[in-house]
Design a protein around this motif. Structure first.
Motif, PDB file in Angstrom:
ATOM      1  N   UNK A  31     -74.032 -55.902 -24.547  1.00 56.50           N
ATOM      2  CA  UNK A  31     -75.021 -55.932 -25.631  1.00 56.50           C
ATOM      3  C   UNK A  31     -74.586 -56.887 -26.739  1.00 56.50           C
ATOM      4  N   UNK A  32     -73.300 -56.841 -27.121  1.00 59.72           N
ATOM      5  CA  UNK A  32     -72.816 -57.712 -28.189  1.00 59.72           C
ATOM      6  C   UNK A  32     -72.830 -59.174 -27.759  1.00 59.72           C
ATOM      7  N   UNK A  62     -79.710 -46.800 -30.157  1.00 54.07           N
ATOM      8  CA  UNK A  62     -79.835 -46.125 -28.866  1.00 54.07           C
ATOM      9  C   UNK A  62     -78.473 -45.969 -28.197  1.00 54.07           C
ATOM     10  N   UNK A  63     -77.680 -47.052 -28.191  1.00 53.09           N
ATOM     11  CA  UNK A  63     -76.354 -46.976 -27.576  1.00 53.09           C
ATOM     12  C   UNK A  63     -75.454 -45.982 -28.314  1.00 53.09           C
ATOM     13  N   UNK A  64     -75.528 -45.986 -29.638  1.00 56.69           N
ATOM     14  CA  UNK A  64     -74.705 -45.054 -30.414  1.00 56.69           C
ATOM     15  C   UNK A  64     -75.133 -43.617 -30.176  1.00 56.69           C
ATOM     16  N   UNK A  65     -76.418 -43.401 -29.958  1.00 57.10           N
ATOM     17  CA  UNK A  65     -76.887 -42.049 -29.662  1.00 57.10           C
ATOM     18  C   UNK A  65     -76.248 -41.525 -28.367  1.00 57.10           C
ATOM     19  N   UNK A  66     -76.143 -42.381 -27.366  1.00 61.92           N
ATOM     20  CA  UNK A  66     -75.470 -41.966 -26.132  1.00 61.92           C
ATOM     21  C   UNK A  66     -73.974 -41.740 -26.374  1.00 61.92           C
ATOM     22  N   UNK A  92     -69.572 -50.361 -35.066  1.00 62.93           N
ATOM     23  CA  UNK A  92     -68.909 -49.338 -34.254  1.00 62.93           C
ATOM     24  C   UNK A  92     -68.844 -49.766 -32.791  1.00 62.93           C
ATOM     25  N   UNK A  93     -69.925 -50.345 -32.281  1.00 67.90           N
ATOM     26  CA  UNK A  93     -69.925 -50.804 -30.882  1.00 67.90           C
ATOM     27  C   UNK A  93     -68.874 -51.885 -30.672  1.00 67.90           C
ATOM     28  N   UNK A  94     -68.668 -52.746 -31.677  1.00 69.76           N
ATOM     29  CA  UNK A  94     -67.642 -53.779 -31.555  1.00 69.76           C
ATOM     30  C   UNK A  94     -66.238 -53.167 -31.566  1.00 69.76           C
ATOM     31  N   UNK A  95     -66.005 -52.222 -32.459  1.00 66.83           N
ATOM     32  CA  UNK A  95     -64.689 -51.586 -32.534  1.00 66.83           C
ATOM     33  C   UNK A  95     -64.411 -50.762 -31.285  1.00 66.83           C
ATOM     34  N   UNK A  96     -65.461 -50.204 -30.670  1.00 70.50           N
ATOM     35  CA  UNK A  96     -65.289 -49.382 -29.478  1.00 70.50           C
ATOM     36  C   UNK A  96     -64.763 -50.169 -28.292  1.00 70.50           C
TER      37      UNK A  96
END
Length: 382
Positions: A31-32, A62-66, A92-96
């Motif tokens: 996604x990123x 949506x991704x964070x909800x999952x 957050x998605x980047x840090x994950x």
């Protein structure tokens, strides 16, 4: 137990959660990457850039909800969904990507170790490897396996910490929530005190005051009587009324504050209350040490209210009171076998809920129609 799940299953759930985190990190990386390419392509076109930003935020949410569901299901971490929005979720998605990469490395090493173990086992069976060498390989492999398991657990802990830091409420939001809770609990305590004062006033006016008025009239009749036997009879009745008035006055005083708690423990005081109950009561108190006075007082009032409700409204034949401590909390459960239907929003229970909330505790009432009724109180005792 952790929530409603057995503790023995927690390590397995964490391992599964970390493994799923590899997949979600892969999806997040994709996604990123797509986002970065799209941003480069439409960066110079303002209308397209605005639409792209809205799309990025929507899919990131949506991704964070999952991710929240994964953390809740496998790591027992509940994160409020309303505190984070917009680009913070993209961050957050980047840090994950970090815990995802570390988890991939840990599971990759675990797979390599499994392959090497199978090779050693096959060589031992064929006789190509001596017993001594095989034992050395087993010891080394077991040590590396334990290190690998610890690595998976550490990745899970890192994943949880990052989620709480980036998805959870900020320190300012926590302080604001705490201030709101204190304002609400203060208002609730004031309302509970006023309700208790009104209740005491009704008890004094409708009970003790009426009895004292009748006692005065009785003594006046005895004073005017010319019959010695009649006078003696009236004085004996007055004496009985005085004794009853003392009992009622003691009951009113106990509703204000149970002074017996100053000398005896909560279990002993509740045993005394149980002896005067119209319903059979079993009290089991297992506390390693006496909690603070205010905690004992709140538990006493909750137990008394539950006993009163069981006797007056629930048609119960047995009430069980269990008190214990653990994990920094004092827990009391009052269970009756009555018809149920207790209303947590009623005057008595709602007032008790405010008392409990003032001490940062929790009161839960489970009373379905047809029964039984269970009242659970948890109060901090640290």
């Amino acid at each position: 137990m952790v929530g409603d799940r057995p503790v023995s299953s927690r390590p397995l759930r964490i391992a599964v959660g970390v493994a799923l985190g590899i997949l979600t990190a892969g999806v997040g990386a994709t996604f990123l990457a797509v986002t970065a390419v799209a941003g480069c392509l439409v960066g110079a076109v303002p209308p397209a850039r605005r639409r792209l930003r809205a799309t990025i935020r929507r899919y990131a949410s949506t991704l964070v909800r999952y991710e929240r569901r994964r953390l809740a299901r496998f790591h027992d971490v509940e994160l409020p969904s309303a505190t984070v929005a917009g680009w913070r979720e993209v961050g957050y998605l980047a840090v994950r990507l970090l815990p995802g990469a570390l988890a991939l490395l840990a599971y990759g090493l675990l797979a390599v170790g499994a392959v090497l173990a199978s090779i050693v086992l096959l060589a031992t069976v064929r006789g190509d490897l001596g017993v001594t060498d095989a034992l050395v390989q087993v010891v080394v492999g077991a040590a590396l396996f334990l290190v690998n398991v610890q690595a998976v657990a550490s990745v899970g802990a890192l994943d949880v910490r990052l989620a709480r830091r980036l998805l959870g409420p900020s320190r300012r939001e926590l302080l604001e929530d705490r201030v709101r809770e204190l304002v609400v609990s203060r208002a609730g305590v004031i309302a509970a005190v006023d309700a208790e004062r009104q209740r005491i006033e009704r008890d004094l006016h409708d009970g003790l005051q009426q009895r004292l008025v009748a006692l005065g009239m009785l003594l006046g009749r005895a004073r005017r009587s010319r019959d010695v036997a009649r006078t003696a009879e009236l004085l004996a009745q007055a004496h009985r009324d005085v004794q009853q008035a003392v009992v009622e006055l003691r009951e009113v005083a106990w509703r204000v504050y149970p002074s017996a708690l100053e000398d005896a423990g909560l279990g002993q005081v509740l045993e005394l209350v149980a002896q005067g109950s119209d319903v059979p009561v079993r009290v089991r108190c297992d506390l390693p040490a006496r909690p603070a006075g205010q905690v004992e007082t709140v538990l006493y009032f909750v137990a008394c209210e539950a006993l009163t409700n069981a006797a007056k409204h629930a048609a119960a034949t047995l009430v069980t009171v269990e008190i214990g401590a653990g994990e920094g909390l004092v827990r009391m459960t009052v269970h009756d076998d009555g018809v149920g239907g207790a209303d947590p929003a009623g005057r008595g229970l709602s007032g008790l809920a405010r008392r409990v909330g003032a001490l940062d505790g929790r009161l839960r009432v489970d009373s379905p129609a047809g029964g039984p009724t269970t009242v659970l109180v948890e109060l901090p005792c640290g």
